[in-house]
Motif scaffolding. Structure first.
Motif, PDB file in Angstrom:
ATOM      1  N   ASP A 146       0.705   8.337   7.312  1.00  0.00           N
ATOM      2  CA  ASP A 146      -0.290   7.676   6.462  1.00  0.00           C
ATOM      3  C   ASP A 146      -0.003   6.184   6.360  1.00  0.00           C
ATOM      4  O   ASP A 146      -0.914   5.373   6.205  1.00  0.00           O
ATOM      5  CB  ASP A 146      -0.279   8.303   5.072  1.00  0.00           C
ATOM      6  N   HIS A 147       1.276   5.832   6.444  1.00  0.00           N
ATOM      7  CA  HIS A 147       1.694   4.425   6.398  1.00  0.00           C
ATOM      8  C   HIS A 147       2.785   4.226   7.451  1.00  0.00           C
ATOM      9  O   HIS A 147       3.758   4.984   7.485  1.00  0.00           O
ATOM     10  CB  HIS A 147       2.256   4.050   5.021  1.00  0.00           C
TER      11      HIS A 147
ATOM     12  N   ARG B 165       2.274   1.906  -3.430  1.00  0.00           N
ATOM     13  CA  ARG B 165       1.318   2.549  -4.333  1.00  0.00           C
ATOM     14  C   ARG B 165       1.319   4.062  -4.134  1.00  0.00           C
ATOM     15  O   ARG B 165       1.186   4.832  -5.088  1.00  0.00           O
ATOM     16  CB  ARG B 165      -0.082   1.963  -4.114  1.00  0.00           C
ATOM     17  N   SER B 166       1.482   4.493  -2.877  1.00  0.00           N
ATOM     18  CA  SER B 166       1.579   5.935  -2.620  1.00  0.00           C
ATOM     19  C   SER B 166       2.840   6.515  -3.240  1.00  0.00           C
ATOM     20  O   SER B 166       2.820   7.638  -3.771  1.00  0.00           O
ATOM     21  CB  SER B 166       1.565   6.199  -1.103  1.00  0.00           C
TER      22      SER B 166
ATOM     23  N   ALA C 164       5.553  12.472  -1.398  1.00  0.00           N
ATOM     24  CA  ALA C 164       5.671  11.474  -0.341  1.00  0.00           C
ATOM     25  C   ALA C 164       6.981  11.686   0.404  1.00  0.00           C
ATOM     26  O   ALA C 164       8.016  11.982  -0.206  1.00  0.00           O
ATOM     27  CB  ALA C 164       5.615  10.063  -0.910  1.00  0.00           C
TER      28      ALA C 164
ATOM     29  N   THR D 225       2.249  12.902   1.801  1.00  0.00           N
ATOM     30  CA  THR D 225       2.023  11.566   2.341  1.00  0.00           C
ATOM     31  C   THR D 225       3.239  11.163   3.171  1.00  0.00           C
ATOM     32  O   THR D 225       4.364  11.192   2.672  1.00  0.00           O
ATOM     33  CB  THR D 225       1.812  10.547   1.204  1.00  0.00           C
TER      34      THR D 225
ATOM     35  N   GLU E  96       0.835  -1.210   0.000  1.00  0.00           N
ATOM     36  CA  GLU E  96       0.000   0.000   0.000  1.00  0.00           C
ATOM     37  C   GLU E  96       0.869   1.260   0.000  1.00  0.00           C
ATOM     38  O   GLU E  96       0.569   2.239  -0.691  1.00  0.00           O
ATOM     39  CB  GLU E  96      -0.923  -0.014   1.217  1.00  0.00           C
ATOM     40  N   ALA E  97       1.957   1.221   0.775  1.00  0.00           N
ATOM     41  CA  ALA E  97       2.865   2.373   0.792  1.00  0.00           C
ATOM     42  C   ALA E  97       3.537   2.561  -0.562  1.00  0.00           C
ATOM     43  O   ALA E  97       3.747   3.689  -1.023  1.00  0.00           O
ATOM     44  CB  ALA E  97       3.913   2.194   1.889  1.00  0.00           C
TER      45      ALA E  97
ATOM     46  N   GLU F  94       2.364   6.968  -6.982  1.00  0.00           N
ATOM     47  CA  GLU F  94       1.495   8.100  -7.324  1.00  0.00           C
ATOM     48  C   GLU F  94       2.106   9.448  -6.960  1.00  0.00           C
ATOM     49  O   GLU F  94       1.626  10.494  -7.419  1.00  0.00           O
ATOM     50  CB  GLU F  94       0.157   7.938  -6.600  1.00  0.00           C
ATOM     51  N   ALA F  95       3.151   9.459  -6.154  1.00  0.00           N
ATOM     52  CA  ALA F  95       3.722  10.725  -5.673  1.00  0.00           C
ATOM     53  C   ALA F  95       4.463  11.473  -6.788  1.00  0.00           C
ATOM     54  O   ALA F  95       5.170  10.869  -7.603  1.00  0.00           O
ATOM     55  CB  ALA F  95       4.678  10.460  -4.515  1.00  0.00           C
TER      56      ALA F  95
END
Length: 290
Positions: free
Chosen positions: A229-230, A130-131, A186, A212, A127-128, A134-135
């Motif tokens: 967030d993570h 994926r962030s 991020a 993030t 999940e991290a 997208e960053a």
């Protein structure tokens, strides 16, 4: 009114012993007498030495209020943390007697490192990643010994995203970078006890900027994990030796890089190939002899 001090897991265990079934009492006494081994060795190894069924350790943990052995083991590890004034010397243990003492320490350390890796959950890392994919920009901060983890992650990510990844403080004072954090970016902060003030400042700046925040830490209560967030947890304190372990942090960093690259698809592969071509042209690596 001040909150009452939280009892230690060993105290909880000893208080509960008289009310436990006889077999769980035996396992409980073994854990109480070998709490260091309980934090560094696998449940199967402990069970073999105690002459018990591995499931008995899970039943023991649940009997004293924990969700399972992993939670009790984490509590035992947390309780063994040295004080802030002696984070490294407080971990030191007397040298074992015997001619193979040094080999035994190496074996214990390697076993503890290997046992800790499977306990790192994969889903939060994915999940991290994926962030990160997208960053718009990725910032990475690691101080003192954690600098090595930050530099490794920075290197791997820059192989296919060279313009969008930067170590905090690499081109000037940290505060200039902290003021450059923006929403859509991020920020990765890496740390373990004892936590540096610098890592906390980076995390706070990331949180306030709307970026993030991804914390790679040894505890959910780590100050640089607050508001993240993570939170990606690794075991630092369970490995024997005077210095905490970075093995889990390195594994998380490399996993983040691998998944982020995979999510990048064809574009990431092309950038990696471009980087490889440049390295080859510059004769960075020793040529293999045919």
């Amino acid at each position: 009114m001040a909150e009452p001090a939280k009892s230690s897991p060993l105290s909880e265990l000893r208080i509960a012993l008289p009310s436990l079934p006889m077999r769980l009492q035996e396992v409980g006494r073994f854990v109480a007498a070998n709490d260091y081994d309980a934090t560094t060795r696998s449940m199967r190894d402990l069970a073999a030495e105690a002459g018990a069924d591995p499931a008995a350790f899970t039943r023991l943990a649940k009997a004293i209020g924990y969700s399972g052995w992993d939670e009790l083991r984490a509590a035992l590890t947390e309780a063994r943390r040295p004080s802030q004034t002696s984070p490294f010397s407080g971990r030191a243990r007397s040298r074992r007697p015997g001619p193979n003492a040094d080999v035994a320490l190496v074996t214990d350390k390697l076993e503890a490192e290997a046992a800790g890796l499977p306990r790192i959950p994969a889903q939060p890392i994915a999940e991290a990643a994926r962030s990160l994919h997208e960053a718009k920009r990725i910032w990475i901060a690691g101080y003192r010994s954690c600098r090595s983890v930050a530099e490794l992650l920075n290197y791997e990510l820059r192989l296919f995203r060279p313009e969008q990844v930067q170590l905090v403080g690499v081109s000037g004072p940290d505060d200039l970078d902290l003021g450059a954090f923006r929403p859509g970016e991020a920020v990765i902060v890496i740390g373990f006890l004892p936590y540096t003030h610098a890592s906390v400042r980076v995390a706070q700046a990331a949180h306030h900027s709307g970026a993030t925040l991804i914390a790679i830490a040894d505890s959910l209560s780590a100050p640089m994990a607050e508001g993240a967030d993570h939170v990606l947890l690794f075991e630092a304190a369970s490995s024997p030796g005077f210095f905490p372990s970075l093995t889990g942090a390195i594994a998380i960093a490399q996993s983040l890089a691998a998944v982020t690259f995979s999510l990048g698809g064809v574009a990431a592969k092309k950038r990696l190939e471009t980087t490889e071509a440049r390295l080859t042209a510059a004769s960075i690596y020793v040529s293999e002899k045919g």
